[in-house]
Design an enzyme around this catalytic site. Structure first.
Site, PDB file in Angstrom:
ATOM      1  N   CYS A 199     -12.501  -3.535  -7.191  1.00 18.08           N
ATOM      2  CA  CYS A 199     -13.630  -2.616  -7.057  1.00 18.08           C
ATOM      3  C   CYS A 199     -14.723  -2.986  -8.052  1.00 18.08           C
ATOM      4  O   CYS A 199     -14.501  -3.723  -9.006  1.00 18.08           O
ATOM      5  CB  CYS A 199     -13.184  -1.181  -7.293  1.00 18.08           C
ATOM      6  SG  CYS A 199     -11.807  -0.671  -6.263  1.00 18.08           S
ATOM      7  N   TRP A 246     -12.846  -1.271  -3.022  1.00 17.31           N
ATOM      8  CA  TRP A 246     -11.955  -2.042  -2.156  1.00 17.31           C
ATOM      9  C   TRP A 246     -10.652  -1.258  -2.123  1.00 17.31           C
ATOM     10  O   TRP A 246      -9.962  -1.122  -3.130  1.00 17.31           O
ATOM     11  CB  TRP A 246     -11.734  -3.444  -2.712  1.00 17.31           C
ATOM     12  CG  TRP A 246     -10.927  -4.329  -1.809  1.00 17.31           C
ATOM     13  CD1 TRP A 246     -11.385  -5.067  -0.753  1.00 17.31           C
ATOM     14  CD2 TRP A 246      -9.514  -4.564  -1.884  1.00 17.31           C
ATOM     15  NE1 TRP A 246     -10.344  -5.744  -0.158  1.00 17.31           N
ATOM     16  CE2 TRP A 246      -9.179  -5.449  -0.844  1.00 17.31           C
ATOM     17  CE3 TRP A 246      -8.500  -4.109  -2.716  1.00 17.31           C
ATOM     18  CZ2 TRP A 246      -7.886  -5.895  -0.620  1.00 17.31           C
ATOM     19  CZ3 TRP A 246      -7.209  -4.543  -2.496  1.00 17.31           C
ATOM     20  CH2 TRP A 246      -6.904  -5.436  -1.458  1.00 17.31           C
ATOM     21  N   ASN A 290     -11.142   0.950 -11.411  1.00 20.25           N
ATOM     22  CA  ASN A 290     -10.735  -0.296 -10.764  1.00 20.25           C
ATOM     23  C   ASN A 290      -9.320  -0.596 -11.230  1.00 20.25           C
ATOM     24  O   ASN A 290      -9.065  -0.661 -12.433  1.00 20.25           O
ATOM     25  CB  ASN A 290     -11.683  -1.435 -11.158  1.00 20.25           C
ATOM     26  CG  ASN A 290     -11.264  -2.767 -10.569  1.00 20.25           C
ATOM     27  OD1 ASN A 290     -10.490  -2.827  -9.626  1.00 20.25           O
ATOM     28  ND2 ASN A 290     -11.778  -3.845 -11.138  1.00 20.25           N
ATOM     29  N   GLY A 291      -8.381  -0.750 -10.303  1.00 19.15           N
ATOM     30  CA  GLY A 291      -7.006  -1.026 -10.680  1.00 19.15           C
ATOM     31  C   GLY A 291      -6.034  -0.181  -9.883  1.00 19.15           C
ATOM     32  O   GLY A 291      -6.398   0.453  -8.892  1.00 19.15           O
ATOM     33  N   LYS A 323     -10.790 -21.098   4.864  1.00 16.69           N
ATOM     34  CA  LYS A 323     -12.204 -20.720   4.996  1.00 16.69           C
ATOM     35  C   LYS A 323     -12.482 -20.138   6.384  1.00 16.69           C
ATOM     36  O   LYS A 323     -13.188 -19.152   6.525  1.00 16.69           O
ATOM     37  CB  LYS A 323     -13.106 -21.939   4.748  1.00 16.69           C
ATOM     38  CG  LYS A 323     -13.225 -22.342   3.311  1.00 16.69           C
ATOM     39  CD  LYS A 323     -13.945 -21.298   2.483  1.00 16.69           C
ATOM     40  CE  LYS A 323     -13.489 -21.316   1.045  1.00 16.69           C
ATOM     41  NZ  LYS A 323     -12.188 -20.740   0.779  1.00 16.69           N
ATOM     42  N   HIS A 380       7.010 -31.958  14.189  1.00 18.24           N
ATOM     43  CA  HIS A 380       8.175 -31.146  13.824  1.00 18.24           C
ATOM     44  C   HIS A 380       7.975 -29.670  14.180  1.00 18.24           C
ATOM     45  O   HIS A 380       8.558 -28.800  13.526  1.00 18.24           O
ATOM     46  CB  HIS A 380       8.487 -31.308  12.335  1.00 18.24           C
ATOM     47  CG  HIS A 380       8.876 -32.698  11.966  1.00 18.24           C
ATOM     48  ND1 HIS A 380      10.099 -33.242  12.313  1.00 18.24           N
ATOM     49  CD2 HIS A 380       8.197 -33.677  11.313  1.00 18.24           C
ATOM     50  CE1 HIS A 380      10.151 -34.498  11.869  1.00 18.24           C
ATOM     51  NE2 HIS A 380       9.017 -34.780  11.267  1.00 18.24           N
ATOM     52  N   LYS A 392     -13.914 -10.259  -3.828  1.00 17.66           N
ATOM     53  CA  LYS A 392     -14.045 -11.517  -4.552  1.00 17.66           C
ATOM     54  C   LYS A 392     -12.992 -11.704  -5.633  1.00 17.66           C
ATOM     55  O   LYS A 392     -12.365 -12.750  -5.726  1.00 17.66           O
ATOM     56  CB  LYS A 392     -15.444 -11.592  -5.179  1.00 17.66           C
ATOM     57  CG  LYS A 392     -15.741 -12.896  -5.895  1.00 17.66           C
ATOM     58  CD  LYS A 392     -15.756 -14.054  -4.939  1.00 17.66           C
ATOM     59  CE  LYS A 392     -16.073 -15.367  -5.619  1.00 17.66           C
ATOM     60  NZ  LYS A 392     -15.960 -16.499  -4.697  1.00 17.66           N
TER      61      LYS A 392
END
Length: 613
Positions: free
Chosen positions: A2, A74, A100-101, A490, A509, A608
């Site tokens: 966050c 987030w 945040n956490g 990506k 394989h 990020k």
């Protein structure tokens, strides 16, 4: 994950906080919120979605006040909803918090608080923490900083927090453990951020809050820092190295595209002062200061996550080839839990763009407990990994805002290759002529990356023909196998197309069963010792009607004839080929995502800097 921002001073806080949230939005964009105090009125506004949604929600609200905190989320505990957005009130609505956490023991704490009569409005662990702070304040009849200290002594987990109190309009209390927090020092004002991006516009003087430190920020007074164990600390002021222009798009459509195109300059910056063609020398201070440890190391363990793990794989190839030291590459999240064997004569290299990756930090602590020497490779100056390792190397690529890492990857690879070559030279495993040749070729890489970037228009056109795909396979061998993994990552990250990377010889394989005329296969087939083998693997795919896009060395017509499309890159020595072959894959993923209408810089469900488990 966050983003946290705060302000206290003489200006109106709202514009500073909103601009800061936009700068931090790459850290999380599920919901956003803001808390402001004006004349002992504590106002909290929250909205689901991005920061723009919060701005729209707050348009008709009272946004006055010279002190405030804000948050872009987030989601960890609880879905992305307005109710679960931060800031969170305490039950009395006298206290507000952003966080945040993850509070790991939130359930036990919540049960205890409910027995004391507290009721909860959200699904978050953060609301438990603010209720606990209020409970400690009332029960012990203490001020807010002391209540925060008492509460954090009950908490298990990671946190970076900022706390406001309605009846104390000149105070913000912040604290951190395991999640980053930076405080900017202005003239009679302070700025708070999860990183320096919301601060640099106003000041370049900062304090990096340490582990388990609580900072009391009072208007027009010096900062006070103490640990949750009540030990007073002296603030250490650092100077930021970033510039405001690094945080702008500079005319590019997205930060990711800008950062892809920055790679000639960022690689030059990474090598500057380290790769010296005139004196035929590579200089890494972190190696020089610890030369004997590297020369006597029986084993190197590299620990990282995501894109950094792919860079580590390339580093493994280079260090083993040149320095002849056994190398193991570990996912940090697995390394920390699988009871690894770590010896005192091992070197553990920890790689992280942000320097705050929670699993990698935990791996560092585990390795330190076993007495290993820890070497960090990181981009962000002053972040947790540089502060917690014995030595290391900064990559110097500047802020990376796009969630999908690009320029950080190539810089990490460059540092690892430089390290491998330097160890080899010091151990006498390569001749002087080979050493000089490697230095010369390293110095040419930024210019050759620039040549690959000239293929951008070709790749943009090619991307239009592959947006139909729901699956892709990326193939490589040797140094370019990790590049295949990175190319697939990506594509997954920003276009949401399922993709997998494989060693080219492993196709037969199992994965070859997937091949059809609808399956794009991206084959990295640059000149190397395994070139003929890769060509044979491509023949096998073509025989089964696979549609091949090849990355080839300039002038290679043989594999071009086998391919539906091909992209040429300049010739270089095998260990440096990933620095060139990855560029078309970055551009291909970018352009496919753009054509599909995806949010390139802020892909769904991603953030990020992964500062939680």
């Amino acid at each position: 994950m966050c983003g946290i921002v705060g302000y206290i001073g003489n200006r109106q806080a709202y514009p500073i906080l909103i601009k800061g949230l936009h700068r931090l939005e790459y850290r999380g964009y599920d919901s956003a919120g803001i808390a402001l105090i004006d004349h002992e009125s504590l106002k909290v506004y929250k909205a689901k979605g991005k920061v723009a949604e919060l701005e729209q929600f707050a348009q008709q609200k009272d946004i006055s006040g010279t002190i405030g905190i804000a948050h872009t989320r987030w989601a960890t505990h609880g879905e992305p909803t307005q109710n679960n957005a931060h800031p969170h009130y305490s039950q009395s609505e006298d206290i507000a918090i952003i966080h945040n956490g993850i509070i790991e023991n939130y359930a036990v704490l919540k049960d205890g608080l409910m027995k004391e009569g507290y009721r909860f409005q959200s699904q978050t662990d953060t609301e438990v923490l603010v209720q606990l702070i209020e409970y400690m304040k009332i029960k012990n009849d203490v001020d807010l900083p002391t209540a925060v200290q008492l509460a954090l002594n009950q908490v298990v987990g990671a946190y970076a927090i900022a706390v406001l109190e309605k009846h104390n309009p000149d105070l913000i209390v912040t604290a951190r453990k395991g999640s980053p927090l930076v405080i900017g020092i202005g003239e009679d004002e302070y700025f708070i951020g999860s990183d320096a991006t919301p601060i640099i516009e106003y000041t370049n003087q900062v304090i990096y809050v340490g582990e388990e430190e609580i900072v009391t920020i009072k208007r027009n007074e010096p900062l006070r820092i103490k640990t949750i164990g009540n030990i007073e600390k002296t603030p250490e002021v650092k100077k930021l190295e970033m510039t405001l222009s690094q945080l702008e798009k500079g005319g590019y459509s997205h930060f990711m595209l800008k950062e892809i195109f920055e790679q000639p300059s960022t690689l030059s910056d990474c090598m500057r002062g380290r790769v010296n063609v005139d004196s035929d020398n590579i200089t890494l201070a972190g190696f020089i200061d610890n030369r004997e440890k590297f020369l006597q190391a029986k084993r190197i363990i590299i620990t990282a996550c995501g894109t950094s793990w792919h860079a580590a794989q390339i580093g493994m190839y280079a260090i083993e080839e040149y320095a002849r030291i056994p190398v193991e590459v570990e996912y940090s999240s697995e390394f920390r839990y699988r009871k690894p064997v770590i010896n005192k004569d091992d070197i553990v290299i920890a790689i992280s763009q942000s320097g705050e990756t929670a699993d990698t930090l935990a791996a560092v602590e585990l390795a330190k407990q076993h007495g290993a020497f820890i070497f960090g490779i990181c981009n962000v100056v002053g972040s947790s990994i540089p502060r917690n390792t014995h030595s290391g190397c900064y990559t110097h690529v500047g802020p990376e805002i796009g969630v999908a890492s690009t320029k950080a990857f190539t810089a990490q690879v460059s540092v690892l290759i430089m390290l491998g070559i330097l160890i080899a030279k010091e151990k006498g495993f390569i001749s002087h002529n080979e050493y000089v040749g490697l230095i010369k070729e390293l110095s040419l890489i930024p210019g050759k990356v620039g040549e690959v970037l000239h293929k951008n228009d070709q790749i943009a056109e090619l991307a239009k023909t592959f947006t139909y795909a729901s699956n892709c396979i990326y193939l490589g061998r040797g140094y370019n196998f990790p590049v295949a993994l990175e190319g697939a990552l990506k594509l997954k990250e920003i276009s949401y197309i399922h993709a997998e990377g494989y060693p080219a010889a492993e196709m037969k394989h199992g994965p070859i069963a997937l091949i059809s005329h609808e399956m794009p296969v991206i084959a990295i087939a640059t000149q190397s010792d395994t070139y003929e083998k890769v060509a044979s693997n491509i023949q096998e795919i073509k025989a089964r009607k696979g549609r091949i896009i090849s990355i080839v060395t300039q002038g290679d017509d043989a594999i071009k004839k086998l391919s539906a499309h091909s992209i040429e890159v300049p010739e270089t020595i095998p260990c440096l080929s990933p620095l060139l072959s990855v560029i078309p894959l970055q551009l291909l993923a970018y352009h496919i995502a753009v054509v599909k209408g995806c949010d390139v810089d802020q892909p769904r469900n991603l953030a990020k800097s992964v500062t939680v488990e």
